[in-house]
Write an enzyme that holds these catalytic residues in place. Structure first.
Site, PDB file in Angstrom:
ATOM      1  N   CYS A   2     -87.803  10.599 -34.366  1.00 44.39           N
ATOM      2  CA  CYS A   2     -89.027  10.370 -33.612  1.00 44.39           C
ATOM      3  C   CYS A   2     -89.167  11.425 -32.511  1.00 44.39           C
ATOM      4  CB  CYS A   2     -89.132   8.996 -32.983  1.00 44.39           C
ATOM      5  SG  CYS A   2     -89.148   7.675 -34.168  1.00 44.39           S
ATOM      6  N   ARG A  27     -87.865  15.980 -36.111  1.00 42.33           N
ATOM      7  CA  ARG A  27     -87.271  14.730 -35.623  1.00 42.33           C
ATOM      8  C   ARG A  27     -87.754  13.513 -36.400  1.00 42.33           C
ATOM      9  NH1 ARG A  27     -84.867  15.209 -30.624  1.00 42.33           N
ATOM     10  NH2 ARG A  27     -85.035  12.975 -30.354  1.00 42.33           N
ATOM     11  N   TRP A  74     -89.948   8.586 -37.452  1.00 44.22           N
ATOM     12  CA  TRP A  74     -88.939   8.370 -38.477  1.00 44.22           C
ATOM     13  C   TRP A  74     -88.725   6.859 -38.480  1.00 44.22           C
ATOM     14  CZ3 TRP A  74     -83.907   6.402 -38.808  1.00 44.22           C
ATOM     15  CH2 TRP A  74     -83.210   6.732 -39.987  1.00 44.22           C
ATOM     16  N   ASN A 100     -89.339   6.356 -28.888  1.00 45.58           N
ATOM     17  CA  ASN A 100     -88.229   6.805 -29.733  1.00 45.58           C
ATOM     18  C   ASN A 100     -87.053   5.890 -29.414  1.00 45.58           C
ATOM     19  OD1 ASN A 100     -86.236   8.216 -31.089  1.00 45.58           O
ATOM     20  ND2 ASN A 100     -86.024   9.772 -29.503  1.00 45.58           N
ATOM     21  N   GLY A 101     -86.429   5.328 -30.430  1.00 51.54           N
ATOM     22  CA  GLY A 101     -85.297   4.428 -30.207  1.00 51.54           C
ATOM     23  C   GLY A 101     -85.522   3.109 -30.922  1.00 51.54           C
ATOM     24  N   GLU A 485     -68.367  19.621 -46.608  1.00 49.69           N
ATOM     25  CA  GLU A 485     -69.533  20.215 -45.949  1.00 49.69           C
ATOM     26  C   GLU A 485     -70.484  20.842 -46.982  1.00 49.69           C
ATOM     27  OE1 GLU A 485     -71.004  19.888 -43.367  1.00 49.69           O
ATOM     28  OE2 GLU A 485     -72.285  21.632 -43.184  1.00 49.69           O
ATOM     29  N   LYS A 489     -74.401  19.675 -47.886  1.00 42.62           N
ATOM     30  CA  LYS A 489     -75.572  20.572 -47.882  1.00 42.62           C
ATOM     31  C   LYS A 489     -76.341  20.451 -49.194  1.00 42.62           C
ATOM     32  CE  LYS A 489     -75.631  21.077 -44.481  1.00 42.62           C
ATOM     33  NZ  LYS A 489     -74.848  20.969 -43.281  1.00 42.62           N
ATOM     34  N   GLU A 492     -78.066  16.791 -49.395  1.00 43.17           N
ATOM     35  CA  GLU A 492     -79.126  16.380 -48.477  1.00 43.17           C
ATOM     36  C   GLU A 492     -80.431  17.135 -48.684  1.00 43.17           C
ATOM     37  OE1 GLU A 492     -78.473  17.016 -44.250  1.00 43.17           O
ATOM     38  OE2 GLU A 492     -77.218  18.745 -44.665  1.00 43.17           O
ATOM     39  N   HIS A 508     -57.267  10.918 -60.383  1.00 45.64           N
ATOM     40  CA  HIS A 508     -57.009   9.504 -60.119  1.00 45.64           C
ATOM     41  C   HIS A 508     -58.262   8.656 -60.310  1.00 45.64           C
ATOM     42  CE1 HIS A 508     -52.899  10.250 -58.942  1.00 45.64           C
ATOM     43  NE2 HIS A 508     -53.321  11.285 -58.225  1.00 45.64           N
ATOM     44  N   LYS A 607     -83.650  15.004 -37.889  1.00 50.89           N
ATOM     45  CA  LYS A 607     -82.643  15.651 -37.062  1.00 50.89           C
ATOM     46  C   LYS A 607     -82.475  14.829 -35.790  1.00 50.89           C
ATOM     47  CE  LYS A 607     -80.998  20.220 -36.279  1.00 50.89           C
ATOM     48  NZ  LYS A 607     -80.034  20.286 -37.379  1.00 50.89           N
TER      49      LYS A 607
END
Ligand code: F6R
Length: 612
Positions: A2, A27, A74, A100-101, A485, A489, A492, A508, A607
Site C-alpha cells: 500500500c 508497494r 495491496w 497502509n497497515g 535465492e 527469483k 516470483e 531422499h 514490495k
C-alpha cells in the site's frame, strides 16, 4: 504494501497525486484511488486494477482542486474491487482517509460503530477509521486523532483529508512508514522517499503515534498527547533519476545492471588504502568496537525472503571467519516460538526497505531482551535503522522492482565486511589476511560487470525453456543457499514452480519429480564439493534431467557431465554467492519476459511488506 500520497498547496493536486502513486505502485497494485477537495466537497475516484485504470477514469472526469490524498492498494481485508479501494470516507463524505497497515481490532470497532448507526460500504478494516473520526469528532482533527488513535490496534499509516478544514491534511503512523516533504508550492506526504524526490531531497520522518498537520505553507508535528515537536529534515542522496527506469524495459533489469555500482558503492565507504598499499577498514566505518566484538558469544540473524537468504550465507561467514556461532531466523516465525536470546548475543536484522513488519517485530523482541542489535538496510532513516543500536547501510540506491536484486548483493557485501571486521577484532584474522580479503571483495564489482554484460546467455536459455512448468536448483554448502535465492527469483516473477534443494538431499524424496527434460540448475562453485556435485548431477542425468551447471571459470570436470555450463569469474569460494546470484536473476528476468508476466509487479506480491 500500500502506497500513500498527500498534497496540499497552490498547484493542482490530481497530477501530483498520480505521479506520486506511480512512483509507489511497487508497494501495491491491485487498486488505486484519490480524494481531492474541489472547493465544495471531497471528490473520490477509485478503480480496481493498475493505476492506469484510475488514470483512465480521471481523464474521463477530471477533478480540480489543490489538496488531496491518494492510495495504491495491496489487498488484505476484502478482495480488490472499486468499493474496497481507498480512500474511504465517513457516512456523509466529509472525511476521507487512506491507510497502509492492518487495523487488527476492526471487527469489534465496526460492530460498535454499526450499533451507533454508522453504515459501512466496504469489507475493509480501514473503513472503521473515518467512521471513528466522525463519531468522536470534536471540531479539531488534532484533538480527535488524540482520542481515536489509542482505540486502534495493529499497524497504520494514515493520511486524512476533511471538508471542515479543507486546506489541511493530517497524517499519523504506527509501525508503517510515512515521510513528509516541503516544496516551494506546498507540502507532501508519502509512504516512501521515491514519491518525494521530484520535489525535495529533505524529508521528515514520523515516529510512531506522531501526528503531522500538513498545510500549504508548512508542516507541524505533534506527539500523541498533542505537544508540538520540532523535527529536523533528513537529507537523502538519492536523486529522481534513481527512481526512474532510465531507458530500461523494467526496473528489475535496470537494477540488475546497477549491481556492479551497488557493490562498489557499498564497499567504498568502508575501506581505504593503508600502509604498504594494503586495504583496511576506514577508522570508525565499522560500528562495533573491539571490546564489544570480543564480548559477542553468538549471533542471531533475522530477516525475510531474499534478505533471509543473505542471512543464511552470512551464517557460514560469521562462523568461518570470526568463529562466532550463528543462527538464522525467519523473522515471521521468530517471535512466535519463544526464542531464547542469550546475554551477549548480537542480533542482526537485514532489510532492504527497513520497514518489513516481521523484521521490525523480531528486532523489537531482541531489544526487549536487552541484547545489542545491528541493522543492515538500504534506507536511511528507516525504522530498523532508527531502532537498532548499530546500523550499516547498503548504498544500492532505491530498489523499485518487487524482486530484490541489487539489494541482495549489497547486503551480502556488508555481511562479508562485518564478518571480517569481527574476525580481526577477535584475533582470528591478521591485517595481511584482511588486506587480501578486502582486495578480493574490491574485485567483485568488476566481476559482476562481466556477468551483467553476458546477459544473452540467460536470455537465450529463457527462450528455450519458456514453456516449462517446473524446475530445480541444486547445490551444496553455500551453493545450496544460492539455489534458494535463484529459485525465489525464478518463482516470483516467471511463476515457474521451482524447488531449491541441497544436492545431496534430492535422492531422499524429491528426485521422483525429475523426469525426461526436467530443468535442473546445478550450482557448483564450492571447490571441495565438486566431486559430490558430479555424483548428484549424474543422479539427475540418468533420470532424463536437463542440467545447466553454474561453475567458476577454471572448472573443467563438470562440463562433460551436463547439458550446458554457465561460468562465473574466478573468486574465492566464500564470495561466489554474490556472483552466482546474477545469472540466477537474469534467468528469472528473461524467463518472465518470455512468459509475458508483469515483471516489476508480479501477481500477489508487493514490495515492502509492512503487515504481518
Ligand atoms: C524477493 C524479495 C522479498 C524481500 C522481503 C524482505 O525478491 O524482494 O523476499 O527480500 O520481502 O524485504 P526487506 O529486505 O525490505 O525486509
Amino acid at each position: 504494501m500500500c502506497g500513500i500520497v498527500g498534497y496540499t498547496g497552490s498547484e493542482q493536486a490530481t497530477p501530483i497525486l498520480m505521479r506520486g502513486l506511480s512512483r509507489l505502485e511497487y508497494r501495491g497494485y491491485d487498486s488505486a484511488g484519490i480524494a481531492v477537495y474541489n472547493g465544495s466537497e471531497l471528490v473520490v475516484k477509485k478503480a480496481k486494477g493498475k493505476l492506469s485504470e484510475l488514470a483512465g477514469r480521471i481523464e474521463a472526469a477530471p477533478v480540480a482542486g489543490c489538496v488531496g490524498i491518494g492510495h495504491t492498494r495491496w489487498a488484505t481485508h476484502g478482495e480488490p474491487s472499486d468499493i474496497n479501494s481507498h480512500p474511504h470516507t465517513d457516512g456523509d463524505g466529509a472525511i476521507a482517509i487512506v491507510h497502509n497497515g492492518i487495523i487488527e481490532n476492526y471487527q469489534e470497532l465496526k460492530e460498535a460503530l454499526i450499533a451507533r448507526g454508522c453504515v459501512f460500504r466496504s469489507e475493509t478494516d480501514t473503513e472503521v477509521v473515518p467512521h471513528l473520526i466522525r463519531t468522536y469528532y470534536t471540531g479539531s482533527m488534532l484533538e480527535t486523532l488524540i482520542r481515536v488513535l489509542p482505540m486502534l490496534q495493529g499497524s497504520f499509516a494514515l493520511a486524512i483529508a476533511s471538508k471542515d478544514d479543507p486546506d489541511t491534511l493530517y497524517c499519523t503512523r504506527k509501525d508503517s512508514p510515512l515521510v513528509l516533504g516541503k516544496t516551494d508550492h506546498g507540502s507532501l506526504i508519502a509512504s516512501d522517499i521515491p514519491a518525494l524526490l521530484e520535489y525535495t531531497r529533505d524529508v521528515y520522518l514520523l515516529d510512531d503515534f506522531d501526528i503531522a498537520r500538513v498545510r500549504p505553507e508548512g508542516i507541524s508535528f505533534y506527539d500523541c498527547l498533542g505537544n508540538e515537536k520540532t523535527k529536523e529534515a533528513m537529507h537523502v542522496d538519492w536523486d529522481v533519476k534513481a527512481a526512474e527506469k532510465g531507458g530500461y524495459a523494467h526496473f528489475m533489469l535496470k537494477e540488475i545492471h546497477e549491481e556492479p555500482a551497488a557493490i562498489h558503492n557499498t564497499l567504498a565507504p568502508l575501506i581505504e588504502i593503508g600502509r604498504a598499499n594494503k586495504l583496511r577498514f576506514r577508522k570508525d566505518a565499522m560500528p562495533i568496537n573491539e571490546e564489544d566484538a570480543n564480548a559477542i558469544k553468538n549471533i542471531i540473524i533475522s530477516a525475510c525472503g531474499t534478505s533471509y537468504h543473505v542471512g543464511m550465507v552470512s551464517r557460514f561467514i560469521f562462523e568461518k571467519l570470526a568463529g562466532i556461532p550463528t543462527q538464522v531466523e525467519i523473522a515471521s516465525e521468530f517471535r512466535y516460538r519463544d526464542p531464547i536470546i542469550q546475554d551477549n548475543s548480537l542480533f542482526i536484522v537485514i532489510s532492504q526497505s527497513g520497514e518489513t513488519a516481521d523484521t521490525i517485530a523480531a528486532l523489537r523482541e531482541a531489544k526487549n531482551c536487552g541484547v545489542k542489535t545491528l541493522a543492515i538496510t538500504n534506507v536511511v532513516g528507516s525504522t530498523v535503522a532508527r531502532e537498532a543500536d548499530y546500523v550499516i547501510y547498503t548504498w544500492a540506491g532505491p530498489e523499485i522492482a518487487v524482486a530484490s536484486t541489487k539489494a541482495f548483493v549489497s547486503q551480502q557485501m556488508v555481511a562479508y565486511a562485518l564478518a571480517a571486521d569481527l574476525a580481526v577484532k577477535r584475533g582470528k584474522m591478521t591485517e595481511d589476511e584482511l588486506a587480501d580479503y578486502l582486495h578480493e571483495m574490491d574485485q567483485l564489482s568488476a566481476k559482476a560487470q562481466i556477468l551483467v554484460d553476458s546477459w544473452e546467455i540467460q536470455a537465450h536459455a529463457a527462450n528455450h525453456f519458456r514453456s516449462i512448468r517446473n524446475s530445480f536448483y541444486i547445490g551444496r554448502h553455500l551453493d545450496a543457499i544460492s539455489c534458494m535465492e535463484a529459485a525465489l527469483k525464478l518463482k516470483e516473477i516467471s511463476y515457474v514452480q521451482t524447488e531449491a534443494y541441497p544436492a545431496g538431499e534430492l535422492k531422499h524424496g524429491t528426485l521422483s519429480l525429475v523426469e525426461d527434460g526436467t530443468l535442473v540448475c546445478a550450482i557448483a562453485t564450492q571447490t571441495d564439493l565438486i566431486d559430490k556435485m558430479i555424483s548428484n548431477i549424474k543422479e539427475v542425468k540418468v533420470r532424463g534431467g536437463y542440467v545447466i551447471a553454474f561453475v567458476k571459470e577454471s572448472e573443467t570436470r563438470i562440463e562433460s557431465e551436463v547439458d550446458e555450463v554457465w561460468r562465473i569469474p574466478e573468486c574465492p569460494d566464500i564470495f561466489t554467492p554474490i556472483l552466482v546470484a546474477i545469472p540466477g536473476q537474469l534467468f528469472g528476468y528473461y524467463m518472465a519476459l518470455e512468459r509475458g508476466t508483469d515483471i516489476d509487479q508480479p501477481r500477489n506480491l508487493a514490495k515492502s511488506v509492512t503487515v504481518e
